[in-house]
Design a protein around this motif. Structure first.
Motif, PDB file in Angstrom:
ATOM      1  N   GLY A  41       5.444  28.322  13.208  1.00  0.00           N
ATOM      2  CA  GLY A  41       5.217  26.969  13.693  1.00  0.00           C
ATOM      3  C   GLY A  41       3.761  26.554  13.542  1.00  0.00           C
ATOM      4  O   GLY A  41       3.452  25.453  13.066  1.00  0.00           O
ATOM      5  N   HIS A  42       2.846  27.461  13.907  1.00  0.00           N
ATOM      6  CA  HIS A  42       1.433  27.089  13.908  1.00  0.00           C
ATOM      7  C   HIS A  42       0.895  26.878  12.491  1.00  0.00           C
ATOM      8  O   HIS A  42       0.157  25.937  12.238  1.00  0.00           O
ATOM      9  CB  HIS A  42       0.613  28.148  14.648  1.00  0.00           C
ATOM     10  N   GLY A  43       1.283  27.766  11.566  1.00  0.00           N
ATOM     11  CA  GLY A  43       0.811  27.627  10.194  1.00  0.00           C
ATOM     12  C   GLY A  43       1.336  26.350   9.546  1.00  0.00           C
ATOM     13  O   GLY A  43       0.586  25.626   8.872  1.00  0.00           O
ATOM     14  N   LEU A  62       1.413  30.606   3.072  1.00  0.00           N
ATOM     15  CA  LEU A  62       2.024  31.825   2.544  1.00  0.00           C
ATOM     16  C   LEU A  62       2.788  32.531   3.661  1.00  0.00           C
ATOM     17  O   LEU A  62       2.233  32.813   4.717  1.00  0.00           O
ATOM     18  CB  LEU A  62       0.948  32.770   1.983  1.00  0.00           C
ATOM     19  N   CYS A 204       6.102  35.895   0.250  1.00  0.00           N
ATOM     20  CA  CYS A 204       4.770  36.117  -0.313  1.00  0.00           C
ATOM     21  C   CYS A 204       3.901  36.708   0.789  1.00  0.00           C
ATOM     22  O   CYS A 204       3.364  35.987   1.618  1.00  0.00           O
ATOM     23  CB  CYS A 204       4.206  34.785  -0.823  1.00  0.00           C
ATOM     24  N   VAL A 206       0.756  38.540   2.414  1.00  0.00           N
ATOM     25  CA  VAL A 206      -0.667  38.778   2.196  1.00  0.00           C
ATOM     26  C   VAL A 206      -0.939  40.252   2.476  1.00  0.00           C
ATOM     27  O   VAL A 206      -0.646  40.761   3.552  1.00  0.00           O
ATOM     28  CB  VAL A 206      -1.528  37.877   3.096  1.00  0.00           C
ATOM     29  N   MET A 338       4.155  39.504  20.128  1.00  0.00           N
ATOM     30  CA  MET A 338       3.113  38.552  20.488  1.00  0.00           C
ATOM     31  C   MET A 338       1.747  39.194  20.503  1.00  0.00           C
ATOM     32  O   MET A 338       1.610  40.345  20.868  1.00  0.00           O
ATOM     33  CB  MET A 338       3.376  37.989  21.877  1.00  0.00           C
ATOM     34  N   LYS A 368       4.865  26.025  22.953  1.00  0.00           N
ATOM     35  CA  LYS A 368       4.494  24.694  23.465  1.00  0.00           C
ATOM     36  C   LYS A 368       3.208  24.188  22.835  1.00  0.00           C
ATOM     37  O   LYS A 368       2.947  22.996  22.791  1.00  0.00           O
ATOM     38  CB  LYS A 368       4.330  24.760  24.993  1.00  0.00           C
TER      39      LYS A 368
HETATM   40  C1  FAD Z   1      11.058  36.074  23.190  1.00  0.00           C
HETATM   41  C2  FAD Z   1       9.947  35.057  23.160  1.00  0.00           C
HETATM   42  C3  FAD Z   1      10.004  33.952  24.010  1.00  0.00           C
HETATM   43  C4  FAD Z   1       8.985  32.995  23.998  1.00  0.00           C
HETATM   44  N1  FAD Z   1       9.121  31.880  24.779  1.00  0.00           N
HETATM   45  C5  FAD Z   1       8.194  30.885  24.713  1.00  0.00           C
HETATM   46  C6  FAD Z   1       8.393  29.673  25.443  1.00  0.00           C
HETATM   47  O1  FAD Z   1       9.429  29.459  26.100  1.00  0.00           O
HETATM   48  N2  FAD Z   1       7.409  28.724  25.389  1.00  0.00           N
HETATM   49  C7  FAD Z   1       6.265  28.913  24.660  1.00  0.00           C
HETATM   50  O2  FAD Z   1       5.414  28.047  24.684  1.00  0.00           O
HETATM   51  N3  FAD Z   1       6.088  30.048  23.925  1.00  0.00           N
HETATM   52  C8  FAD Z   1       7.028  31.033  23.921  1.00  0.00           C
HETATM   53  N4  FAD Z   1       6.863  32.178  23.165  1.00  0.00           N
HETATM   54  C9  FAD Z   1       5.641  32.342  22.356  1.00  0.00           C
HETATM   55  C10 FAD Z   1       5.687  31.595  21.031  1.00  0.00           C
HETATM   56  O3  FAD Z   1       6.920  31.771  20.405  1.00  0.00           O
HETATM   57  C11 FAD Z   1       4.565  32.085  20.102  1.00  0.00           C
HETATM   58  O4  FAD Z   1       3.340  32.114  20.788  1.00  0.00           O
HETATM   59  C12 FAD Z   1       4.379  31.183  18.901  1.00  0.00           C
HETATM   60  O5  FAD Z   1       5.619  30.864  18.324  1.00  0.00           O
HETATM   61  C13 FAD Z   1       3.486  31.876  17.881  1.00  0.00           C
HETATM   62  O6  FAD Z   1       3.086  31.052  16.794  1.00  0.00           O
HETATM   63  P1  FAD Z   1       3.915  30.894  15.423  1.00  0.00           P
HETATM   64  O7  FAD Z   1       5.090  30.034  15.715  1.00  0.00           O
HETATM   65  O8  FAD Z   1       3.081  30.398  14.354  1.00  0.00           O
HETATM   66  O9  FAD Z   1       4.305  32.404  15.115  1.00  0.00           O
HETATM   67  P2  FAD Z   1       5.365  32.999  14.093  1.00  0.00           P
HETATM   68  O10 FAD Z   1       6.550  32.112  13.995  1.00  0.00           O
HETATM   69  O11 FAD Z   1       5.580  34.411  14.467  1.00  0.00           O
HETATM   70  O12 FAD Z   1       4.572  32.877  12.717  1.00  0.00           O
HETATM   71  C14 FAD Z   1       3.775  33.871  12.140  1.00  0.00           C
HETATM   72  C15 FAD Z   1       4.293  34.112  10.738  1.00  0.00           C
HETATM   73  O13 FAD Z   1       3.352  34.886  10.015  1.00  0.00           O
HETATM   74  C16 FAD Z   1       4.073  35.676   9.105  1.00  0.00           C
HETATM   75  N5  FAD Z   1       3.225  36.778   8.631  1.00  0.00           N
HETATM   76  C17 FAD Z   1       2.801  37.858   9.326  1.00  0.00           C
HETATM   77  N6  FAD Z   1       2.055  38.660   8.559  1.00  0.00           N
HETATM   78  C18 FAD Z   1       2.008  38.083   7.334  1.00  0.00           C
HETATM   79  C19 FAD Z   1       1.395  38.449   6.099  1.00  0.00           C
HETATM   80  N7  FAD Z   1       0.686  39.581   5.959  1.00  0.00           N
HETATM   81  N8  FAD Z   1       1.551  37.604   5.038  1.00  0.00           N
HETATM   82  C20 FAD Z   1       2.265  36.459   5.142  1.00  0.00           C
HETATM   83  N9  FAD Z   1       2.861  36.086   6.290  1.00  0.00           N
HETATM   84  C21 FAD Z   1       2.740  36.877   7.374  1.00  0.00           C
HETATM   85  C22 FAD Z   1       5.289  36.120   9.888  1.00  0.00           C
HETATM   86  O14 FAD Z   1       6.349  36.527   9.047  1.00  0.00           O
HETATM   87  C23 FAD Z   1       5.614  34.868  10.705  1.00  0.00           C
HETATM   88  O15 FAD Z   1       6.608  34.067  10.104  1.00  0.00           O
HETATM   89  C24 FAD Z   1       7.864  33.172  23.146  1.00  0.00           C
HETATM   90  C25 FAD Z   1       7.794  34.278  22.299  1.00  0.00           C
HETATM   91  C26 FAD Z   1       8.836  35.212  22.283  1.00  0.00           C
HETATM   92  C27 FAD Z   1       8.753  36.368  21.337  1.00  0.00           C
END
Ligand code: FAD
Lengths: 416, 93
Positions: A41-43, A62, A204, A206, A338, A368
């Motif tokens: 989501g963040h990326g 990526l 892909c 990294v 996390m 969030k």
């Molecule tokens: C069970 C659970 C419940 C949660 N509940 C809540 C909630 O109710 N409310 C809330 O606010 N937050 C909640 N969170 C926290 C929230 O989901 C995360 O803090 C947030 O989603 C993290 O950011 P993201 O979406 O970018 O992470 P991610 O979706 O994990 O994105 C990171 C991506 O990086 C990729 N990646 C990793 N290494 C590499 C590499 N070397 N090369 C390329 N790609 C790579 C991964 O495959 C992944 O897709 C919860 C988390 C969990 C696990």
């Protein structure tokens, strides 16, 4: 292609033959201005705001697997801005405002549902703490209401109010909080970014950072070297692994958090309810499943699966709060990794390596934050200055003593 | 997870409290440590994906501290020793 009600009707009448893929599947180019590591989501949000707000044209995201396969698709979907500290509250309120306009911005139905978040109060001390928190929220332009026990009973009569150990005495309610369809957040941001020529490159991984004379020149990947003027890491639980490639140690430990979904039930839980006494939170999805969770497992893990003692603990919390949950069957459970930071708050900052930027430490509250995290990271990448709401999220705050410790737990990541 | 306690045999990990990275045993010397040393000790972690040495406190048992070597990718436990013994072994050159 723009989505609209008219379009749905037209497609329905013509056999749904006109739909096209929501984003392209491009080959990586040799170099970009900005490369984002991590298609979560963040990326993806970062890429969208880089293209739509900051006018960046040569951006790639990526992702080692498929977008949405990380925490963005694994969380319990709760959004809220009920924080206390100055470093946090304006940021999360900014995020909530972005959620409120997200679907129009992305032209995508992310099912943003402001059904209310209720934090239950079980003691006088907790009422004082929540009153203070509510005031801090209101001072920062968020909404907050203090409910008494009778009001809570009207909204959620099924709770165990007269529990001898944890009687329910009221709640802090944020009506603008709620839930969002988490996968749709990833897909909506991906589609919007792609429509502005951002390359979203899946499968892909990294595998290294090319750093020369203290400057990051690009990334080594399973699909070859990709050059970049700036590289931003937004990989959630894998933060330490990426920064290790630059020889950096982080104030972060990776831990697993589990989530649970029951069989589908008729509508019973109006909004999000959190049980402060035992750490349990629950809401009901639009398909009817009760979605709930509790504490993290508590020790370093990259396994993306939990262990049984925490399953028991979460279910005990659920039974203490709403005994009727014991009648529902558990359908699914899973874990996500996390990056738990040392003070429980995130980091959005430059790193000591020129051209390498970091976004992480989201602990289990980063869903969030998705819109604001993307916006603030895009701001930092495009302008080399932090966004107004994210000035406290510095990497060096542990050295300078400017921790943002909402829970007052100190440097114990597993307790935040 | 089952932790094979060197004195008490296999115990459920739920009897233990997790303390953190075993590097916490190497507290800097207050007489010589710089602010940067304390910062690194208190806040920075290697956080490996794979083999990790970590401290577990047998809170619901004999209240000993153990150094558990565990794989963070699989949760498999590769070794368990008393923290006291591990600290002694580290100190003798
Ligand atoms: C069970 C659970 C419940 C949660 N509940 C809540 C909630 O109710 N409310 C809330 O606010 N937050 C909640 N969170 C926290 C929230 O989901 C995360 O803090 C947030 O989603 C993290 O950011 P993201 O979406 O970018 O992470 P991610 O979706 O994990 O994105 C990171 C991506 O990086 C990729 N990646 C990793 N290494 C590499 C590499 N070397 N090369 C390329 N790609 C790579 C991964 O495959 C992944 O897709 C919860 C988390 C969990 C696990």
């Amino acid at each position: 292609m723009r989505y609209s009600g008219l379009r749905v009707i037209k497609e329905a009448l013509t056999g749904h033959k006109g739909w096209t893929p929501a984003w392209r599947d491009p080959e990586p180019q040799a170099a970009y201005d900005i490369v984002i590591i991590g298609g979560g989501g963040h990326g993806l949000a970062t890429a969208h705001y880089l293209a739509s707000v900051f006018g960046e044209r040569r951006v790639a995201v990526l992702e080692k697997g498929w977008i949405g396969g990380g925490n963005v698709g694994r969380n319990t979907t709760i959004i809220r801005s009920n924080y206390l500290l100055d470093g946090n509250e304006p940021f999360y309120e900014f995020s909530l405002k972005l959620w409120e306009g997200l679907e129009q911005d992305l032209n995508y139905n992310a099912m943003v549902s402001q059904r209310g978040v209720m934090n239950l109060i079980h003691s006088d001390a907790q009422r004082d703490a929540y009153t203070r928190r509510g005031n801090a929220m209101i001072l920062n332009g968020a909404d907050a209401e203090l409910l008494d026990a009778a009001q809570v009973r009207r909204e959620a009569p099924f709770l165990d109010f007269d529990n001898a150990r944890f009687p329910i005495k009221g709640a802090l309610m944020q009506r603008r909080g709620g839930t969002v369809r988490h996968d749709a957040v990833a897909w909506g941001y991906a589609r919007a970014a792609d429509s502005r020529d951002v390359d979203i490159i899946q499968n892909c991984e990294v595998t290294g950072l090319r750093i020369e004379d203290g400057r990051c020149l690009g990334v080594e990947t399973t699909r070859g070297f990709i050059g970049a003027k700036k590289v931003g890491s937004a990989v959630a639980g894998s933060s330490s692994r990426i920064m290790d490639m630059a020889g950096l140690r982080l104030p972060i430990e990776s831990h697993v958090l589990q989530a649970f979904v029951s069989e589908g039930l008729k509508p019973v839980i109006p909004g999000v309810i959190t049980f402060g006494a035992g750490h349990f939170y629950v809401s009901q999805s639009d398909k009817g499943g009760l979605v709930f969770g509790g504490d993290i497992d508590g020790y370093n893990s990259y396994a993306q699966r939990g262990n049984l003692p925490v399953v028991e603990d979460v279910c005990e919390g659920g039974m203490a709060l709403m005994p009727m949950i014991g009648r529902a069957r558990l359908l699914r459970m899973w874990g996500g990794i996390m990056d738990m930071s040392m003070d429980g708050s995130p980091i959005i900052d430059r790193t000591p390596v020129e051209g390498l930027y970091f976004n992480g430490g989201w602990c289990y509250g980063g869903f969030k934050a998705t819109p604001a995290s993307g916006y603030a990271f895009a701001h930092l990448l495009a302008r080399d200055a932090p966004h107004d709401t994210a000035t406290a999220y510095r990497l060096d705050r542990f050295a300078t003593g400017h921790m943002i410790d909402e829970k007052g737990m100190g440097n114990q990541p597993n307790l935040h | 997870m089952i932790i094979d306690h060197p004195l008490l045999g296999p115990r459920d990990s739920a009897e233990f409290t997790y303390i953190g990275d075993a590097s916490l045993m190497r507290r800097p010397d207050p007489a010589t440590a710089s602010a940067a040393d304390w910062h690194a000790y208190a806040y920075l972690r290697a956080n490996p994906a794979g083999t990790h040495r970590e401290l577990w406190f047998h809170e619901g048992g004999d209240r000993s501290y153990l150094v558990v070597t565990r794989n963070t990718l699989t949760h498999e436990i590769e070794g368990v020793e008393l923290a006291r013994d591990a600290a002694r072994a580290e100190r003798t050159p």
